[in-house]
Motif scaffolding. Sequence first.
Motif, PDB file in Angstrom:
ATOM      1  N   ARG A 152      -5.900 -34.331 -38.225  1.00 43.97           N
ATOM      2  CA  ARG A 152      -5.008 -33.706 -37.258  1.00 43.97           C
ATOM      3  C   ARG A 152      -4.880 -32.241 -37.641  1.00 43.97           C
ATOM      4  O   ARG A 152      -4.977 -31.884 -38.814  1.00 43.97           O
ATOM      5  CB  ARG A 152      -3.626 -34.366 -37.257  1.00 43.97           C
ATOM      6  N   VAL A 153      -4.692 -31.402 -36.657  1.00 37.79           N
ATOM      7  CA  VAL A 153      -4.453 -29.983 -36.935  1.00 37.79           C
ATOM      8  C   VAL A 153      -3.167 -29.566 -36.238  1.00 37.79           C
ATOM      9  O   VAL A 153      -2.649 -30.274 -35.368  1.00 37.79           O
ATOM     10  CB  VAL A 153      -5.625 -29.092 -36.459  1.00 37.79           C
ATOM     11  N   LYS A 154      -2.674 -28.427 -36.627  1.00 34.53           N
ATOM     12  CA  LYS A 154      -1.487 -27.882 -35.980  1.00 34.53           C
ATOM     13  C   LYS A 154      -1.756 -26.430 -35.608  1.00 34.53           C
ATOM     14  O   LYS A 154      -2.527 -25.735 -36.275  1.00 34.53           O
ATOM     15  CB  LYS A 154      -0.269 -27.982 -36.901  1.00 34.53           C
ATOM     16  N   VAL A 155      -1.160 -26.027 -34.520  1.00 40.20           N
ATOM     17  CA  VAL A 155      -1.193 -24.624 -34.115  1.00 40.20           C
ATOM     18  C   VAL A 155       0.232 -24.099 -34.233  1.00 40.20           C
ATOM     19  O   VAL A 155       1.149 -24.647 -33.618  1.00 40.20           O
ATOM     20  CB  VAL A 155      -1.716 -24.448 -32.672  1.00 40.20           C
ATOM     21  N   VAL A 156       0.398 -23.072 -35.035  1.00 39.94           N
ATOM     22  CA  VAL A 156       1.724 -22.519 -35.273  1.00 39.94           C
ATOM     23  C   VAL A 156       1.920 -21.297 -34.375  1.00 39.94           C
ATOM     24  O   VAL A 156       1.119 -20.354 -34.399  1.00 39.94           O
ATOM     25  CB  VAL A 156       1.902 -22.118 -36.748  1.00 39.94           C
ATOM     26  N   VAL A 157       2.962 -21.347 -33.535  1.00 42.36           N
ATOM     27  CA  VAL A 157       3.271 -20.244 -32.624  1.00 42.36           C
ATOM     28  C   VAL A 157       4.712 -19.797 -32.861  1.00 42.36           C
ATOM     29  O   VAL A 157       5.521 -20.536 -33.432  1.00 42.36           O
ATOM     30  CB  VAL A 157       3.080 -20.651 -31.146  1.00 42.36           C
ATOM     31  N   ASN A 158       5.010 -18.598 -32.405  1.00 42.90           N
ATOM     32  CA  ASN A 158       6.369 -18.056 -32.517  1.00 42.90           C
ATOM     33  C   ASN A 158       6.968 -17.902 -31.123  1.00 42.90           C
ATOM     34  O   ASN A 158       6.396 -17.223 -30.261  1.00 42.90           O
ATOM     35  CB  ASN A 158       6.356 -16.709 -33.236  1.00 42.90           C
ATOM     36  N   VAL A 159       8.100 -18.544 -30.903  1.00 48.49           N
ATOM     37  CA  VAL A 159       8.773 -18.543 -29.604  1.00 48.49           C
ATOM     38  C   VAL A 159       9.953 -17.582 -29.652  1.00 48.49           C
ATOM     39  O   VAL A 159      10.778 -17.652 -30.568  1.00 48.49           O
ATOM     40  CB  VAL A 159       9.254 -19.960 -29.237  1.00 48.49           C
TER      41      VAL A 159
END
Length: 308
Positions: A152-159
């Motif tokens: 599994r991978v994750k995409v880290v974003v800033n909201v």
Amino acid sequence: MKKFFFWLVLMIIIGFVGYRVWMAYQRSQVEEIEVKEEIPPVEIHVVETSPLTETLSLNGDVQGIEEIDVYPKASGKLVDIKVEEGERVASDQVLAVIDRDIDGVRFQPAEVISPVRGIVGKVYLDQGARVSPPDPGPGMGTPILRIVNMDRVKVVVNVIERDFSKIKLSQKAAVSVGAYPDETFTGKIGLISPTIDRITRTASVEIIISNRNHRLKPGMFARVEIIVREKADAVLIPTYAVLEQSDVNKVFVVVNGKATSEVVQLGADQGESVEVVSGVDVGDSLVVAGHHRISGGQAVRVIQGGGD
């Protein structure tokens, strides 16, 4: 002779009356054209409902669900690296061996053990390098390699703070990367930071994606569309129909041949269309062309529209 004059006079009278009638008709036509020219023409669009999908567009980086730098537990010389980059490893597998000998003293070699299963993402050192554990702090040690769990991978974003309330756990997200321009990967929000950064005024959000074929690689740049709201019967109108006047959004609708100005509350911006929360109703005749030249209460002439 008398009959001749009688018919002559009659013809003259008939011709005169006909001429007056014709002139009156011509004047009425000119007046009608002038009236039409004074009434501004407009085009209308009948307001209706459409499906709405509201999204947030963000950018981030692909990361393994676990990315762990592996440090030695003892100082010494790196005498054996037993794995290569890209190799799968199991939890508790021996990754490297450290020679802890010092002058006059011999020690048992120290093994470097994998703390998790995954793939060797990076080998930092060559055989023969001197290494040390991360004591007294993590920044003091020598990482030997990195283990990445890529199933599994994750995409880290800033909201940003303004949109933070729209984010919920398990919301769906569409993820795309440059390596596969024609594909979209589906993920869900798995983690939302409980705090907002004081400097950037953003909160970190992680989108989790199944990646058993390992096509998504840590380090890839990702574009993310988070679906924050879906509505089957939203009221959408053309964006260009909205006039902004003194920080108020207005539109014109035609009622009984006259333009009526309505203040509208807008919702999700869809580019060419925009959601209307209040101000117009389904079935209203919305002015979409000519609205820059009219005012509220003014008579208008509909020249096109009424059904799309």
